[in-house]
Design a protein around this motif. Sequence first.
Motif, mmCIF file in Angstrom:
data_model
loop_
_atom_site.group_PDB
_atom_site.id
_atom_site.type_symbol
_atom_site.label_atom_id
_atom_site.label_comp_id
_atom_site.label_asym_id
_atom_site.label_seq_id
_atom_site.Cartn_x
_atom_site.Cartn_y
_atom_site.Cartn_z
ATOM 1 N N ARG A 69 0.768 -1.061 0.641
ATOM 2 C CA ARG A 69 -0.091 0.182 0.333
ATOM 3 C C ARG A 69 0.921 1.231 -0.096
ATOM 4 N NH1 ARG A 69 -4.565 1.757 3.331
ATOM 5 N NH2 ARG A 69 -4.718 4.077 1.766
ATOM 6 N N TYR A 70 1.838 1.346 0.774
ATOM 7 C CA TYR A 70 2.682 2.368 0.968
ATOM 8 C C TYR A 70 3.925 2.369 -0.437
ATOM 9 C CZ TYR A 70 1.381 2.165 5.412
ATOM 10 O OH TYR A 70 0.916 1.886 6.893
ATOM 11 N N GLY A 71 4.107 1.456 -1.091
ATOM 12 C CA GLY A 71 5.329 1.311 -2.327
ATOM 13 C C GLY A 71 6.877 0.976 -2.294
ATOM 14 N N LEU A 72 6.604 1.180 -1.044
ATOM 15 C CA LEU A 72 7.429 0.305 -0.610
ATOM 16 C C LEU A 72 7.997 -1.268 -0.414
ATOM 17 C CD1 LEU A 72 7.959 3.040 2.680
ATOM 18 C CD2 LEU A 72 9.108 3.519 -0.335
ATOM 19 N N ALA A 73 7.176 -2.061 -1.149
ATOM 20 C CA ALA A 73 7.423 -2.953 -0.549
ATOM 21 C C ALA A 73 8.721 -4.024 -1.874
ATOM 22 C CB ALA A 73 6.145 -3.817 -1.701
ATOM 23 N N ASN A 91 -2.935 10.419 0.324
ATOM 24 C CA ASN A 91 -2.505 9.518 -0.333
ATOM 25 C C ASN A 91 -2.468 8.888 -1.667
ATOM 26 O OD1 ASN A 91 -4.669 6.861 -0.336
ATOM 27 N ND2 ASN A 91 -5.428 8.202 -1.850
ATOM 28 N N LYS A 92 -2.189 10.962 -2.380
ATOM 29 C CA LYS A 92 -1.677 11.083 -4.050
ATOM 30 C C LYS A 92 -1.414 12.199 -3.770
ATOM 31 C CE LYS A 92 -3.237 7.746 -6.466
ATOM 32 N NZ LYS A 92 -1.986 6.491 -6.851
ATOM 33 N N PHE A 93 -0.385 12.320 -4.279
ATOM 34 C CA PHE A 93 0.354 13.868 -4.272
ATOM 35 C C PHE A 93 1.068 14.129 -5.886
ATOM 36 C CE2 PHE A 93 3.631 10.977 -3.437
ATOM 37 C CZ PHE A 93 4.934 11.382 -4.285
ATOM 38 N N SER A 94 0.628 14.994 -5.653
ATOM 39 C CA SER A 94 1.673 15.843 -8.002
ATOM 40 C C SER A 94 2.915 16.412 -7.646
ATOM 41 C CB SER A 94 0.507 16.382 -8.161
ATOM 42 O OG SER A 94 -0.713 15.056 -9.225
ATOM 43 N N VAL A 95 3.333 16.364 -8.230
ATOM 44 C CA VAL A 95 5.035 17.276 -8.229
ATOM 45 C C VAL A 95 4.364 18.419 -9.544
ATOM 46 C CG1 VAL A 95 7.101 16.920 -9.219
ATOM 47 C CG2 VAL A 95 5.939 14.891 -8.095
ATOM 48 N N ILE A 96 5.297 19.366 -9.090
ATOM 49 C CA ILE A 96 5.102 20.694 -10.152
ATOM 50 C C ILE A 96 6.956 20.993 -10.504
ATOM 51 C CG2 ILE A 96 4.583 22.782 -11.007
ATOM 52 C CD1 ILE A 96 1.999 20.950 -10.053
ATOM 53 N N THR A 97 7.453 20.868 -11.450
ATOM 54 C CA THR A 97 8.575 20.587 -11.935
ATOM 55 C C THR A 97 8.845 21.718 -13.389
ATOM 56 O OG1 THR A 97 10.726 19.709 -12.459
ATOM 57 C CG2 THR A 97 9.529 18.683 -13.440
ATOM 58 N N THR A 98 10.168 21.778 -13.468
ATOM 59 C CA THR A 98 10.123 22.704 -14.347
ATOM 60 C C THR A 98 10.008 22.466 -15.522
ATOM 61 O OG1 THR A 98 12.538 22.350 -14.266
ATOM 62 C CG2 THR A 98 11.874 24.049 -13.125
ATOM 63 N N LEU A 99 10.944 21.995 -16.143
ATOM 64 C CA LEU A 99 10.936 21.422 -17.738
ATOM 65 C C LEU A 99 10.547 20.370 -18.506
ATOM 66 C CD1 LEU A 99 14.433 23.397 -19.583
ATOM 67 C CD2 LEU A 99 12.168 24.203 -18.918
ATOM 68 N N SER A 100 9.870 19.859 -19.452
ATOM 69 C CA SER A 100 9.488 18.918 -19.707
ATOM 70 C C SER A 100 10.449 18.040 -19.993
ATOM 71 C CB SER A 100 8.804 18.797 -21.333
ATOM 72 O OG SER A 100 7.314 19.520 -21.083
ATOM 73 N N ARG A 101 11.668 17.896 -19.905
ATOM 74 C CA ARG A 101 12.309 17.158 -20.395
ATOM 75 C C ARG A 101 13.103 16.691 -18.928
ATOM 76 N NH1 ARG A 101 18.503 20.024 -20.828
ATOM 77 N NH2 ARG A 101 17.329 22.351 -21.590
ATOM 78 N N SER A 102 12.286 17.619 -17.837
ATOM 79 C CA SER A 102 13.038 17.108 -16.225
ATOM 80 C C SER A 102 12.085 15.665 -16.089
ATOM 81 C CB SER A 102 13.381 17.887 -15.257
ATOM 82 O OG SER A 102 14.659 18.754 -15.840
ATOM 83 N N VAL A 103 10.654 15.818 -16.411
ATOM 84 C CA VAL A 103 9.891 15.169 -15.937
ATOM 85 C C VAL A 103 10.526 13.576 -16.583
ATOM 86 C CG1 VAL A 103 7.552 14.161 -16.802
ATOM 87 C CG2 VAL A 103 7.747 16.582 -16.707
ATOM 88 N N PRO A 104 10.809 12.874 -17.529
ATOM 89 C CA PRO A 104 11.522 11.398 -17.310
ATOM 90 C C PRO A 104 12.316 10.846 -15.615
ATOM 91 C CG PRO A 104 11.115 12.194 -19.791
ATOM 92 C CD PRO A 104 10.777 13.799 -18.237
ATOM 93 N N GLY A 105 13.393 11.706 -15.732
ATOM 94 C CA GLY A 105 14.598 11.842 -14.679
ATOM 95 C C GLY A 105 13.223 11.572 -13.364
ATOM 96 N N LEU A 106 12.357 12.324 -13.442
ATOM 97 C CA LEU A 106 12.030 12.499 -11.633
ATOM 98 C C LEU A 106 10.795 10.907 -11.693
ATOM 99 C CD1 LEU A 106 10.960 16.499 -11.239
ATOM 100 C CD2 LEU A 106 12.770 15.465 -11.179
ATOM 101 N N GLU A 107 10.272 11.215 -13.027
ATOM 102 C CA GLU A 107 9.482 9.445 -13.222
ATOM 103 C C GLU A 107 10.313 8.119 -12.616
ATOM 104 O OE1 GLU A 107 5.962 11.025 -15.903
ATOM 105 O OE2 GLU A 107 7.156 10.377 -16.428
ATOM 106 N N ASN A 108 11.356 8.182 -13.154
ATOM 107 C CA ASN A 108 12.155 6.866 -12.867
ATOM 108 C C ASN A 108 12.873 7.117 -11.577
ATOM 109 O OD1 ASN A 108 12.354 6.750 -16.150
ATOM 110 N ND2 ASN A 108 14.458 7.289 -16.196
ATOM 111 N N ALA A 123 5.703 5.713 -7.161
ATOM 112 C CA ALA A 123 5.249 6.193 -8.630
ATOM 113 C C ALA A 123 3.548 6.372 -7.802
ATOM 114 C CB ALA A 123 5.813 5.403 -9.208
ATOM 115 N N GLN A 124 3.193 4.712 -7.479
ATOM 116 C CA GLN A 124 2.054 4.877 -7.351
ATOM 117 C C GLN A 124 1.849 5.862 -6.366
ATOM 118 O OE1 GLN A 124 2.518 0.750 -5.576
ATOM 119 N NE2 GLN A 124 1.399 1.176 -3.710
ATOM 120 N N LYS A 125 2.333 6.351 -5.480
ATOM 121 C CA LYS A 125 1.324 7.723 -4.650
ATOM 122 C C LYS A 125 2.019 9.311 -5.307
ATOM 123 C CE LYS A 125 0.852 7.467 -0.791
ATOM 124 N NZ LYS A 125 -0.480 6.393 -0.166
ATOM 125 N N CYS A 126 1.900 8.961 -6.113
ATOM 126 C CA CYS A 126 1.987 10.071 -7.319
ATOM 127 C C CYS A 126 1.176 9.962 -8.522
ATOM 128 C CB CYS A 126 3.773 9.833 -7.775
ATOM 129 S SG CYS A 126 3.545 11.671 -9.084
#
Lengths: 227, 227, 227, 227, 227, 227
Positions: free
Chosen positions: E128-132, F107-124, F132-135
């Motif tokens: 649930r926490y994602g930490l599994a 329970n869920k959060f979103s991230v607001i970042t700078t450039l689009s090309r930084s998004v994949p690195g943050l997702e990784n 990732a499942q909380k985002c």
Amino acid sequence: MKILVVNPNTTASMTNKIARAARAVARPDTEIVAATSQAGPASIQGFLDVATCVPGLLEEVARHKDVDAIVIACFDDTGLDAVRTLVSVPVLGIGEAAYHAASMIANKFSVITTLSRSVPGLENNLMRYGLAQKCARVRATDIPVLKLEEGDPATLSKIRSEISASIAQDNTEAIVLGCAGMADLMAQLSAEFGLPVIDGVAAGVTFAEALVNNRLGTSKIGAYSRS
Amino acid sequence: MKILVVNPNTTASMTNKIARAARAVARPDTEIVAATSQAGPASIQGFLDVATCVPGLLEEVARHKDVDAIVIACFDDTGLDAVRTLVSVPVLGIGEAAYHAASMIANKFSVITTLSRSVPGLENNLMRYGLAQKCARVRATDIPVLKLEEGDPATLSKIRSEISASIAQDNTEAIVLGCAGMADLMAQLSAEFGLPVIDGVAAGVTFAEALVNNRLGTSKIGAYSRS
Amino acid sequence: MKILVVNPNTTASMTNKIARAARAVARPDTEIVAATSQAGPASIQGFLDVATCVPGLLEEVARHKDVDAIVIACFDDTGLDAVRTLVSVPVLGIGEAAYHAASMIANKFSVITTLSRSVPGLENNLMRYGLAQKCARVRATDIPVLKLEEGDPATLSKIRSEISASIAQDNTEAIVLGCAGMADLMAQLSAEFGLPVIDGVAAGVTFAEALVNNRLGTSKIGAYSRS
Amino acid sequence: MKILVVNPNTTASMTNKIARAARAVARPDTEIVAATSQAGPASIQGFLDVATCVPGLLEEVARHKDVDAIVIACFDDTGLDAVRTLVSVPVLGIGEAAYHAASMIANKFSVITTLSRSVPGLENNLMRYGLAQKCARVRATDIPVLKLEEGDPATLSKIRSEISASIAQDNTEAIVLGCAGMADLMAQLSAEFGLPVIDGVAAGVTFAEALVNNRLGTSKIGAYSRS
Amino acid sequence: MKILVVNPNTTASMTNKIARAARAVARPDTEIVAATSQAGPASIQGFLDVATCVPGLLEEVARHKDVDAIVIACFDDTGLDAVRTLVSVPVLGIGEAAYHAASMIANKFSVITTLSRSVPGLENNLMRYGLAQKCARVRATDIPVLKLEEGDPATLSKIRSEISASIAQDNTEAIVLGCAGMADLMAQLSAEFGLPVIDGVAAGVTFAEALVNNRLGTSKIGAYSRS
Amino acid sequence: MKILVVNPNTTASMTNKIARAARAVARPDTEIVAATSQAGPASIQGFLDVATCVPGLLEEVARHKDVDAIVIACFDDTGLDAVRTLVSVPVLGIGEAAYHAASMIANKFSVITTLSRSVPGLENNLMRYGLAQKCARVRATDIPVLKLEEGDPATLSKIRSEISASIAQDNTEAIVLGCAGMADLMAQLSAEFGLPVIDGVAAGVTFAEALVNNRLGTSKIGAYSRS
């Protein structure tokens, strides 16, 4: 080397298009043996066609025993596990090959395929191969497979519009053309949209050459063993 | 075509071994340019080496601007995202290439690598590429990378024993040799254990040829764009 | 109601055992129509049999048009998507049904099946259904399917030993018998080991009754549509 | 057989509706014992209600010791693990039952529930059961649970509009009605929208019958053991 | 600031141990309010205790309205979602806090808990926490919670033996002590085994201080809203 | 205690802003040592900067040997694994810290970042940490990092508009500000939008204090060992 590129539907004009796409990328010393299934559906659209085309595909494979690798030229990768069990040479589906190629040159790709009812099968394949996380979205154009053979300008226009939507909405970085019948559009669309456009037939043939050059064949212990 | 195969550590004897493995599978008309990083660690073992080798690697890449594809000859795929951002040609890590090759010929594979502390980095890469679910296990031999250069028979014996364990315990169907320094063992071990044994250098060079033949380069929109 | 229980292999003695298991749990007013495929492999072991049994299965399904639900009595759930596309009534595979049943009564279950080469196919199905995370492990006994028909005591002993190992090593809480040919062992093994033992034929028939009583059929929009 | 269908909120009019839905699908020889919790919230909306309804639910379960199966008639599957630990008979939550039923007849389903703050709890359950990958989306109508009891036409209109949106946007193939209070709408909406509409009460009762007919109870080793 | 550390079982001696662990790490200007649930189980072992302790826990929380943060001092994180819905201040479970702490200092951790039947609940929380994916394994010592209060040397010996096994078999890099009753063993075991040993009470209190210093409270839109 | 907060880009004005954010939350007895990388990119935008900033970062870390904890003040968590391998004290990236904080209060959060090309690195990174499942989503404002330093009102307006979109479309419950340069906006935006807004610098410093108070350091067996 000799690569069997087998079209698991019975439409010979599609086989011709596939053969051209295969020969366009193959090495000079690679012989492309293009074969058309002699029994089964005329096009493969949805789970019923995916299953019923397999016996014809297996017969075609059995008819060409002296090949060095096999490419199954249907984007649903029909019968992939069965063919791998039947032979010892490398076997690639064109959907599978395209997803691997896309994963090597882009962080995310989208797939543009034909009918909506083909989408779930492609999504299942992506999950099975592990590559679903690299795929932003599988999009349907709702163009029937055989309609692609007719060269109707409206067809290309629908594909174009899904590529545009994919760039705008999916943050996609590469496009996979999700049907063997789209093989001739690769270069044109790539130039037009400024991103890699991947055709599974070309990917499949060149990866098959690569595996043969690595002297790698299908593993015969475990999943694909026959005893 | 011309493929840059760049060893991101500074050990020239490893570059020689890598170059031999690359040339053994390359097409006659493919020129392999083998380069050794001029600055950085002598071997890449663990996260610190993975990071500190990157500047030397990037310099080496910048020094070879006229190549058609790049293979990063370190099994950790060091600097892969950075190199992809720097260039427009296809870029492959040898770890990445080996995992893709293994996924095409076996249902499950295992990786045999050097030190235990390299295992987490490889597991992260597998997760990132989506191919973790195809990997039964990453196994360490606890042989330091440079020890592989010495040709000690005890070294081969440890690799053999991990392959045996992997077949018995992991239900593996193919073995990925998890270090550029193991490139010369592929054929021998495959024959001995009766399953495909994959070397990342060979896989990387042949897949690079395949991508170039597909006229595919690294996507320059999204993750790997520079503006 | 009338439920078609179709054995997709051609071994009539297995159909008889399956029919007995089906009738033992069916409601008094449920008619079990047991059918044997008229063409295809004698037993289904591995990906090649999984594919080649489908045409015979589809013919058998087409032959029985007036049924209220269909149970595919092969633990590999062969042809499940194709049959769902062909008809509008509910369709269940016995593997699928057993996994759902196990998920309702235990936190984790293990599967005991026949040959090792059947394991990857079952693992793929579990992943596809989403239920892989409920499955501790799929274990092979390395008993061929048809050997189960012979009533050899060594056979039961191997199944017992895998159940013991599963309780000790996998922390399993329920056992799924992974072959239609094991249907007659359910009660005995459950009593012996003190945990639920699930037979897919029984699960499939009773879930089919449940779906029919809910007036639910296979959805005909999306994946299983025919147009 | 005797099935306890227990409403874990204290609103008796909801229990009546639930009992009608249960009896409409139950076999003639199944006795439905409908019970209303005697203590706790009047409706279950969000995590606080989910937790505080459990003691009343457990008391109600303890009051009915001679039943063959238990259905928890709250779509949040409140107290499911606790009830399973308390008893040896099969226990089903109506959310759980509906997700399993939907997975058997459609490739993807969507859930239409009441308030937005109930969505995360349902998503957690889906993840826990493994069935999140089969669920296209959980949609809220923002209708409070007890409002459903009032028969306001605006209520049905909001449910309809979410079903339409789900078909258009989620590529859903079946609809799960995500509240016990929606049980009476199943047939009407299914006919109207041309896809399966699943009510958890009906699914829960018929699956409970199925498990009892399989002579399966909750596993008492591992997660649900009491010692 | 004032932090409520609430023991959701009714055993006051455990609360004392928990309070000592909390005060040992708290800042000088942090007041630790240690509270014992007045109703519910004497220890929390398995799903039934996890559910039945919640009303007592919620009463204790409601009794202490003027606190700046709340730590739920049960490793199962009982009632975490419900308490978050009840209040606006930050709320941490000690299991949750320990998993987050372990994820910040190690690539993989293992959990050593009490009874086997508590393992599934902890695994569910981790998922649930994602930490599994950061947790190598949850291991049971099969020591009942209250046995930990007795100071039996055999108890410590069992914990030691599971830590050894975890290092040898799980490639673990840090140990999470999976019970509030183990809080006093942290320093000793860390020194002995040469790896970080994490106590959830200490982690929970210090993370609560951190969140308060960030002026962060529980979000009141979405999952934890009350309207 | 002494915490090194190191800005891995070479822009001293950003370090000043970071230092202010750090000191605003640090305990009175915590000394914040703010350091600016002496070599590398002026801002970190995309994979190439992420890699090339690491040598300067490692030098800065090596220059400050007597600190109790290290915070890497770049939202990409650049060089995190390498720094952890270099030292024994706790090391936190500000992206990592912010994701953990968000997971504890929403329970869920979103991230607001700078450039689009930084998004994949943050997702990784999110995938790697398990969070990732909380985002709900990583959103780009397409504001370059250094533009944030200029105090242009249009900049704040773009951030505001992404927060609004995130609440409306992602069902987000908390916002993570995805750049060290946004640290001064936290309080204002939280008050304005009525949900928690998390700054990674503040989260990183307070979590570092927490880990030090727990006497926890980076594990030196496994992934972060040096031998």
